[in-house]
Scaffold this motif. Structure first.
Motif, PDB file in Angstrom:
ATOM      1  N   ARG A 185      34.745  46.578  49.810  1.00  0.00           N
ATOM      2  CA  ARG A 185      35.923  47.310  49.360  1.00  0.00           C
ATOM      3  C   ARG A 185      36.525  46.558  48.168  1.00  0.00           C
ATOM      4  O   ARG A 185      36.729  45.342  48.237  1.00  0.00           O
ATOM      5  N   PHE A 186      36.811  47.282  47.106  1.00  0.00           N
ATOM      6  CA  PHE A 186      37.375  46.655  45.908  1.00  0.00           C
ATOM      7  C   PHE A 186      38.901  46.614  46.010  1.00  0.00           C
ATOM      8  O   PHE A 186      39.543  47.654  46.107  1.00  0.00           O
ATOM      9  N   GLU A 187      39.437  45.408  46.037  1.00  0.00           N
ATOM     10  CA  GLU A 187      40.903  45.242  46.079  1.00  0.00           C
ATOM     11  C   GLU A 187      41.305  44.389  44.890  1.00  0.00           C
ATOM     12  O   GLU A 187      41.215  43.164  44.942  1.00  0.00           O
ATOM     13  N   PRO A 188      41.717  45.016  43.800  1.00  0.00           N
ATOM     14  CA  PRO A 188      41.978  44.252  42.581  1.00  0.00           C
ATOM     15  C   PRO A 188      43.099  43.228  42.751  1.00  0.00           C
ATOM     16  O   PRO A 188      44.114  43.519  43.390  1.00  0.00           O
ATOM     17  N   VAL A 189      42.881  42.029  42.208  1.00  0.00           N
ATOM     18  CA  VAL A 189      43.927  41.001  42.204  1.00  0.00           C
ATOM     19  C   VAL A 189      44.577  41.044  40.824  1.00  0.00           C
ATOM     20  O   VAL A 189      43.944  40.713  39.813  1.00  0.00           O
ATOM     21  N   ILE A 199      45.806  45.860  32.038  1.00  0.00           N
ATOM     22  CA  ILE A 199      44.826  46.756  32.659  1.00  0.00           C
ATOM     23  C   ILE A 199      45.258  48.229  32.487  1.00  0.00           C
ATOM     24  O   ILE A 199      46.452  48.532  32.555  1.00  0.00           O
ATOM     25  N   ASP A 200      44.292  49.075  32.235  1.00  0.00           N
ATOM     26  CA  ASP A 200      44.549  50.505  32.109  1.00  0.00           C
ATOM     27  C   ASP A 200      45.013  51.021  33.480  1.00  0.00           C
ATOM     28  O   ASP A 200      44.251  50.982  34.448  1.00  0.00           O
ATOM     29  N   GLN A 205      41.472  51.069  40.012  1.00  0.00           N
ATOM     30  CA  GLN A 205      40.541  51.011  41.140  1.00  0.00           C
ATOM     31  C   GLN A 205      39.086  50.881  40.690  1.00  0.00           C
ATOM     32  O   GLN A 205      38.163  50.936  41.503  1.00  0.00           O
ATOM     33  N   ASP A 206      38.877  50.712  39.373  1.00  0.00           N
ATOM     34  CA  ASP A 206      37.524  50.575  38.832  1.00  0.00           C
ATOM     35  C   ASP A 206      37.249  49.088  38.561  1.00  0.00           C
ATOM     36  O   ASP A 206      37.887  48.486  37.684  1.00  0.00           O
ATOM     37  N   PRO A 207      36.320  48.484  39.303  1.00  0.00           N
ATOM     38  CA  PRO A 207      36.074  47.038  39.121  1.00  0.00           C
ATOM     39  C   PRO A 207      35.630  46.672  37.706  1.00  0.00           C
ATOM     40  O   PRO A 207      35.937  45.585  37.221  1.00  0.00           O
ATOM     41  N   TRP A 208      34.922  47.603  37.032  1.00  0.00           N
ATOM     42  CA  TRP A 208      34.486  47.312  35.657  1.00  0.00           C
ATOM     43  C   TRP A 208      35.675  47.219  34.722  1.00  0.00           C
ATOM     44  O   TRP A 208      35.660  46.466  33.737  1.00  0.00           O
ATOM     45  N   CYS A 209      36.734  47.970  35.030  1.00  0.00           N
ATOM     46  CA  CYS A 209      37.928  47.934  34.196  1.00  0.00           C
ATOM     47  C   CYS A 209      38.582  46.547  34.305  1.00  0.00           C
ATOM     48  O   CYS A 209      38.986  45.955  33.304  1.00  0.00           O
TER      49      CYS A 209
END
Ligand code: EPU
Length: 335
Positions: A185-189, A199-200, A205-209
């Motif tokens: 699960r991707f949870e951005p820090v 960040i845009d 929720q996009d890890p590449w971003c």
């Protein structure tokens, strides 16, 4: 491998300061089984050489940069445990993890060096560090002449430090594999202010971003080549030391760092000592991030080291704070 004119192997391509230094020999195992034999001949162990300053002709250097590969050790719906060889390039590894849907490392985008080096240094940036992802480290211990697996709890991971920097382990324990635990699960820090602002907001929720945002911030501040990143660690001061610094520098930024301790940005101390852009020969204090010392193209090792010592002295004279190098200094050894 080409020998340099003066004899020995030219190390310019094997470390990121790109200095014109040679090594008596450069050993490059491509398989783990080669490590025990080659290790007997080695004086210094490096990865991609992104955190070293070789001060002159080097003795025998072993680099683990060609130990490549990875495999999934365990997997469930929440995450994976992956074993990765020490020679994988760190940034390529971060990208591979994102592509495979393994998350957690995004903020460590763009850090130069290898996976093995990342553990030795406990790399950190933009709100996270490597330590919490570490499960165990495998390597060859020259002292006991055997393979060893060290669990993360025993790796003594701290701010830009680990067990593997201690004298009994440095150049004695050759890390060949690392096991990391990553999340599905991707949870951005987004705790680091620059990252949160840049960040845009429609792609959070996009890890590449997140990966691209971190790379963009890094590329604005840090030179793309000719350095070893931060030359010094950010000093960690006791309450009394911070009080005496604040008496001289009331506006110095500081951040809590464990009970009773505070981290102060070395970049601020160097900047406010008027050292941004200061040069010694071909070495320069970076103009956008003064914690970094750069080879502007023609530096010799003594330029970098002379400048680092100058910065250390000036900062100490002005602020009473001793900066500790983060970069490992490799001294020539006569053999
Ligand atoms: N600052 C100045 N002048 C400048 C630049 C910075 O005064 O020209 C001050 C500002 O107060 C700023 C503070 O320094 O807020 C911190 O700067 P920055 O956020 O760039 O981070 P750093 O503390 O200098 C550390 C790591 C970097 C990592 C960044 C981002 C260390 C030794 N360095 O630098 O890691 O990328 O944070 O998280 O902890 C590395 O280890 O090689 C490395 C580049």
């Amino acid at each position: 491998m080409c020998a340099a004119a003066s004899g020995g192997i030219l190390l310019r391509e094997y470390h990121t300061f790109s200095l014109p230094v040679t090594a008596k020999a450069l050993l490059l195992p491509t398989r783990e089984e080669e490590v025990p034999t080659l290790a007997r001949r080695a004086d210094y162990i490096i990865g991609e050489g992104s955190n070293i300053l070789p001060l002159g002709p080097m003795p025998v250097v072993l680099s683990t940069r060609d130990l490549k590969g990875y495999k999934v050790r365990a997997e469930n719906t929440d995450g994976v445990e992956v074993e990765v060889f020490a020679g994988e390039n760190w940034d390529a590894w971060v990208r591979l993890c994102i592509a495979r849907g393994w998350h957690g490392l995004e903020n460590l985008a763009g850090i130069p060096g290898s996976v093995g080096g990342a553990v030795v240094q406990n790399i950190g940036a933009y709100g996270i560090e490597l330590a919490p992802f570490l499960v165990e480290v495998r390597g060859w211990n020259r002292r006991i002449e055997d393979w060893q697996t060290i669990p993360a709890e025993a790796c003594e991971m701290g701010y830009r430090t680990s067990l593997f920097q201690k004298s009994a382990w440095q150049d004695q324990f050759i890390i060949t594999r690392v096991v990391l635990r990553l999340k599905k699960r991707f949870e951005p820090v987004l705790s680091y202010p620059d990252v949160n602002q840049r960040i845009d907001s429609t792609r959070k929720q996009d890890p590449w971003c997140l990966y691209e945002t971190v790379r963009a911030i890094r590329s604005e501040k840090l030179p793309s080549q000719g350095s070893a990143g931060s030359f010094f660690k950010n000093p960690v001061l006791s309450e009394a030391e911070l009080a005496s610094l604040k008496a001289k520098a009331p506006d110095v930024p500081f951040y809590p760092h464990g009970a009773g301790f505070f981290k102060v940005p070395a970049a601020w101390l160097i900047d406010r000592a008027g050292l941004k852009g200061y040069r010694v020969g071909g070495a320069q204090v970076h103009v956008r991030q003064p914690l970094v010392i750069v080879n502007t193209g023609s530096a010799i090792p003594q330029d970098i080291w002379g400048l680092a010592q100058y910065v250390q002295t000036k900062v100490y004279e002005k602020w009473g704070v001793l900066l500790e190098p983060e970069v490992r200094i490799l001294f020539p050894i006569e053999r």
